[in-house]
Motif scaffolding. Structure first.
Motif, PDB file in Angstrom:
ATOM      1  N   LEU A 163       0.943  -1.173   0.003  1.00 26.49           N
ATOM      2  CA  LEU A 163       0.184  -0.058   0.048  1.00 26.49           C
ATOM      3  C   LEU A 163       0.940   1.171   0.005  1.00 26.49           C
ATOM      4  CD1 LEU A 163      -2.723  -0.968   2.602  1.00 26.49           C
ATOM      5  CD2 LEU A 163      -2.969  -0.927   0.030  1.00 26.49           C
ATOM      6  N   ALA A 164       1.932   1.327   0.727  1.00 25.90           N
ATOM      7  CA  ALA A 164       2.913   2.450   0.783  1.00 25.90           C
ATOM      8  C   ALA A 164       3.550   2.631  -0.710  1.00 25.90           C
ATOM      9  CB  ALA A 164       3.916   2.229   1.784  1.00 25.90           C
ATOM     10  N   LEU A 165       3.854   1.391  -1.322  1.00 24.90           N
ATOM     11  CA  LEU A 165       4.314   1.657  -2.598  1.00 24.90           C
ATOM     12  C   LEU A 165       3.736   2.098  -3.629  1.00 24.90           C
ATOM     13  CD1 LEU A 165       6.819  -1.665  -2.192  1.00 24.90           C
ATOM     14  CD2 LEU A 165       7.802   0.799  -2.679  1.00 24.90           C
ATOM     15  N   ALA A 166       2.206   1.747  -3.381  1.00 24.11           N
ATOM     16  CA  ALA A 166       1.013   2.354  -4.379  1.00 24.11           C
ATOM     17  C   ALA A 166       0.942   3.981  -4.117  1.00 24.11           C
ATOM     18  CB  ALA A 166       0.012   1.546  -4.200  1.00 24.11           C
ATOM     19  N   LEU A 265      -2.335  -2.790  -6.597  1.00 25.55           N
ATOM     20  CA  LEU A 265      -0.982  -3.228  -7.077  1.00 25.55           C
ATOM     21  C   LEU A 265      -1.077  -2.450  -8.746  1.00 25.55           C
ATOM     22  CD1 LEU A 265      -1.536  -7.268  -6.939  1.00 25.55           C
ATOM     23  CD2 LEU A 265      -0.117  -5.417  -5.580  1.00 25.55           C
ATOM     24  N   SER A 266      -1.801  -2.235  -9.366  1.00 18.72           N
ATOM     25  CA  SER A 266      -1.917  -1.308 -10.764  1.00 18.72           C
ATOM     26  C   SER A 266      -1.450  -0.004 -10.342  1.00 18.72           C
ATOM     27  CB  SER A 266      -3.159  -1.279 -11.362  1.00 18.72           C
ATOM     28  OG  SER A 266      -4.269  -0.750 -10.527  1.00 18.72           O
ATOM     29  N   GLN A 267      -1.414   0.377  -9.043  1.00 18.07           N
ATOM     30  CA  GLN A 267      -0.863   1.844  -8.899  1.00 18.07           C
ATOM     31  C   GLN A 267       0.621   1.986  -8.106  1.00 18.07           C
ATOM     32  OE1 GLN A 267      -4.373   1.437  -8.260  1.00 18.07           O
ATOM     33  NE2 GLN A 267      -4.452   2.174 -10.285  1.00 18.07           N
ATOM     34  N   LEU A 268       1.264   0.702  -8.109  1.00 17.05           N
ATOM     35  CA  LEU A 268       2.520   0.638  -7.576  1.00 17.05           C
ATOM     36  C   LEU A 268       3.401   1.639  -8.167  1.00 17.05           C
ATOM     37  CD1 LEU A 268       3.044  -3.201  -7.272  1.00 17.05           C
ATOM     38  CD2 LEU A 268       2.899  -1.700  -5.392  1.00 17.05           C
ATOM     39  N   GLN A 269       4.236   2.661  -7.363  1.00 15.08           N
ATOM     40  CA  GLN A 269       5.012   3.495  -7.750  1.00 15.08           C
ATOM     41  C   GLN A 269       6.500   3.177  -8.195  1.00 15.08           C
ATOM     42  OE1 GLN A 269       3.513   6.729  -8.085  1.00 15.08           O
ATOM     43  NE2 GLN A 269       1.925   5.689  -8.077  1.00 15.08           N
ATOM     44  N   ARG A 270       6.648   1.976  -7.772  1.00 10.85           N
ATOM     45  CA  ARG A 270       8.113   1.675  -7.715  1.00 10.85           C
ATOM     46  C   ARG A 270       8.342   0.137  -8.197  1.00 10.85           C
ATOM     47  NH1 ARG A 270       8.081   6.371  -6.946  1.00 10.85           N
ATOM     48  NH2 ARG A 270       9.441   7.671  -5.599  1.00 10.85           N
ATOM     49  N   PRO A 271       9.238  -0.408  -8.540  1.00 13.92           N
ATOM     50  CA  PRO A 271       9.331  -1.807  -8.826  1.00 13.92           C
ATOM     51  C   PRO A 271       9.056  -2.652  -7.568  1.00 13.92           C
ATOM     52  CG  PRO A 271      11.353  -0.736 -10.079  1.00 13.92           C
ATOM     53  CD  PRO A 271      10.368   0.244  -9.080  1.00 13.92           C
ATOM     54  N   HIS A 298       4.762  -2.415 -12.570  1.00 17.37           N
ATOM     55  CA  HIS A 298       6.035  -2.105 -11.648  1.00 17.37           C
ATOM     56  C   HIS A 298       6.134  -3.610 -10.817  1.00 17.37           C
ATOM     57  CE1 HIS A 298       7.400   1.529 -12.465  1.00 17.37           C
ATOM     58  NE2 HIS A 298       6.451   2.294 -12.261  1.00 17.37           N
ATOM     59  N   LEU A 299       5.018  -4.289 -10.890  1.00 14.11           N
ATOM     60  CA  LEU A 299       5.053  -5.480 -10.258  1.00 14.11           C
ATOM     61  C   LEU A 299       5.599  -6.897 -10.833  1.00 14.11           C
ATOM     62  CD1 LEU A 299       3.461  -7.136  -7.673  1.00 14.11           C
ATOM     63  CD2 LEU A 299       1.708  -7.727  -9.181  1.00 14.11           C
ATOM     64  N   GLN A 300       6.247  -7.695  -9.919  1.00 13.49           N
ATOM     65  CA  GLN A 300       6.657  -8.904 -10.241  1.00 13.49           C
ATOM     66  C   GLN A 300       6.367  -9.969  -9.247  1.00 13.49           C
ATOM     67  OE1 GLN A 300      11.062  -9.213 -11.562  1.00 13.49           O
ATOM     68  NE2 GLN A 300      11.247 -10.847 -10.113  1.00 13.49           N
TER      69      GLN A 300
END
Length: 339
Positions: A163-166, A265-271, A298-300
């Motif tokens: 959530l923080a990464l998004a 997940l679709s709003q992730l700002q970083r890898p 940005h999601l793996q």
């Protein structure tokens, strides 16, 4: 060649992924419950954290545990534990030790009421407590002048990390992150843990939570009551009675919907790397295939066939675990990418 033990979905495949070996369980450790329980009971890792207290804007506090390199330009790991865990958990200690030995500084933090000190306010913590994680990130930036930060989280802490990464306001210093054993869909995971096969885990969680609710009932008798707590058997009952009202949600269902990391997940700002074992006894099928990964650049997502919940055990249990090696490999690849 991509290792055959992984199901891989996502918008990018890093060199760290292609070159990194898949987790394989040792002989006799292939069962998901064994992989979950064995390291919890048997692993012993100890690092010389420096403990401090971070005051929060709302009058509460967080307990921080820090391992700082002498080189102030070293990158930082900010790591979040799981439900009813703490920075003393073997997986936090193990990850901190492994990153520190690789030249990273480490900021572990404890959720409100965790880490040995009860917090001041009626609220505790929950799967969407991103405000506290953001306070820790801001502290690392302002106090230690961190220029590169990698986030890591386990289970509930993994959900908070995603959530923080998004968050569109994510600190520029954050280069990416990893989540292990993440309950991406809180509703279905709560249903999974309500099943008879997971009763042993529910009893443990409720036993620990009962102590805290009784403490809060003494602190705030007009807001919290522990009467009838022993009748609670599921997270739906606990979250409906305590988590939702103490944290501003309408109901358990409202809490789960608003705090699940899957929609973010679709709003992730970083890898971001997410590793959820296929035999994790805590996770539902919805947390192993989010059905929207084609839009998550940005999601793996890696789904090893084996690993349990925050487990990935090996017989040499006090040596670095696969999760620790995987996280460092991914983090180092992001630093190299940024140079």
């Amino acid at each position: 060649m991509i290792p055959p033990f992984f199901t891989v979905r996502g918008g990018f495949v890093t060199e760290a992924f292609v070159d990194f070996p898949a987790y394989t369980a040792g002989y006799g450790l292939s069962n998901g419950h064994i992989q979950t329980i064995f390291p919890h009971l048997m692993r012993r890792v100890d690092v010389p954290f420096q403990r401090s207290q971070l005051e929060l804007p709302d009058g509460d506090f967080l307990t921080l545990d820090t391992l700082a390199q002498a080189d102030r330009s070293a990158p930082w790991l900010v790591v979040s534990h799981g439900m009813e865990g703490s920075s003393r958990a073997h997986y936090i200690q193990g990850l901190a030790k492994y990153f520190y030995q690789a030249g990273w500084s480490v900021q572990a933090w404890n959720f409100r009421s965790c880490g040995g000190s009860m917090n001041r306010l009626p609220r505790l913590y929950h799967s969407g407590t991103v405000d506290d994680l953001n306070s820790v990130i801001e502290h690392v930036v302002s106090q230690h002048q961190a220029e590169q930060i990698f986030l890591a989280g386990f289970s509930m802490g993994g959900n908070q990390t995603l959530l923080a990464l998004a968050d569109p306001n994510l600190a520029a210093q954050v280069v990416g992150g990893v989540g292990f054993s993440v309950p991406l869909d809180l509703t279905s995971c709560a249903e999974e843990l309500a099943k008879p096969a997971q009763r042993i885990y529910m009893k443990r969680f409720l036993k620990d939570l009962k102590v805290k609710i009784e403490h809060k009932a003494r602190q705030f008798p007009k807001l919290v009551s522990s009467t009838g707590f022993d009748e609670i058997q599921t997270f739906h009952q606990f979250d409906e009675r305590y988590t939702a009202p103490l944290h501003g949600f309408d109901s358990a269902a409202d809490y789960w919907q608003r705090c699940s990391s899957k929609p973010a997940l679709s709003q992730l700002q970083r890898p971001t790397l997410v590793v959820n074992a296929d035999n994790d006894p805590f996770l539902s099928r919805q947390s192993k295939d989010c059905r929207c990964l084609e839009r998550c650049k940005h999601l793996q997502l890696e789904i090893p066939m084996s690993g349990g919940h925050v487990g990935f055990a090996r017989w040499r249990i006090n040596k670095p675990l696969w999760t620790e090696m995987r996280a460092l490999s991914f983090a180092q690849s992001l630093l190299q990418r940024n140079h």
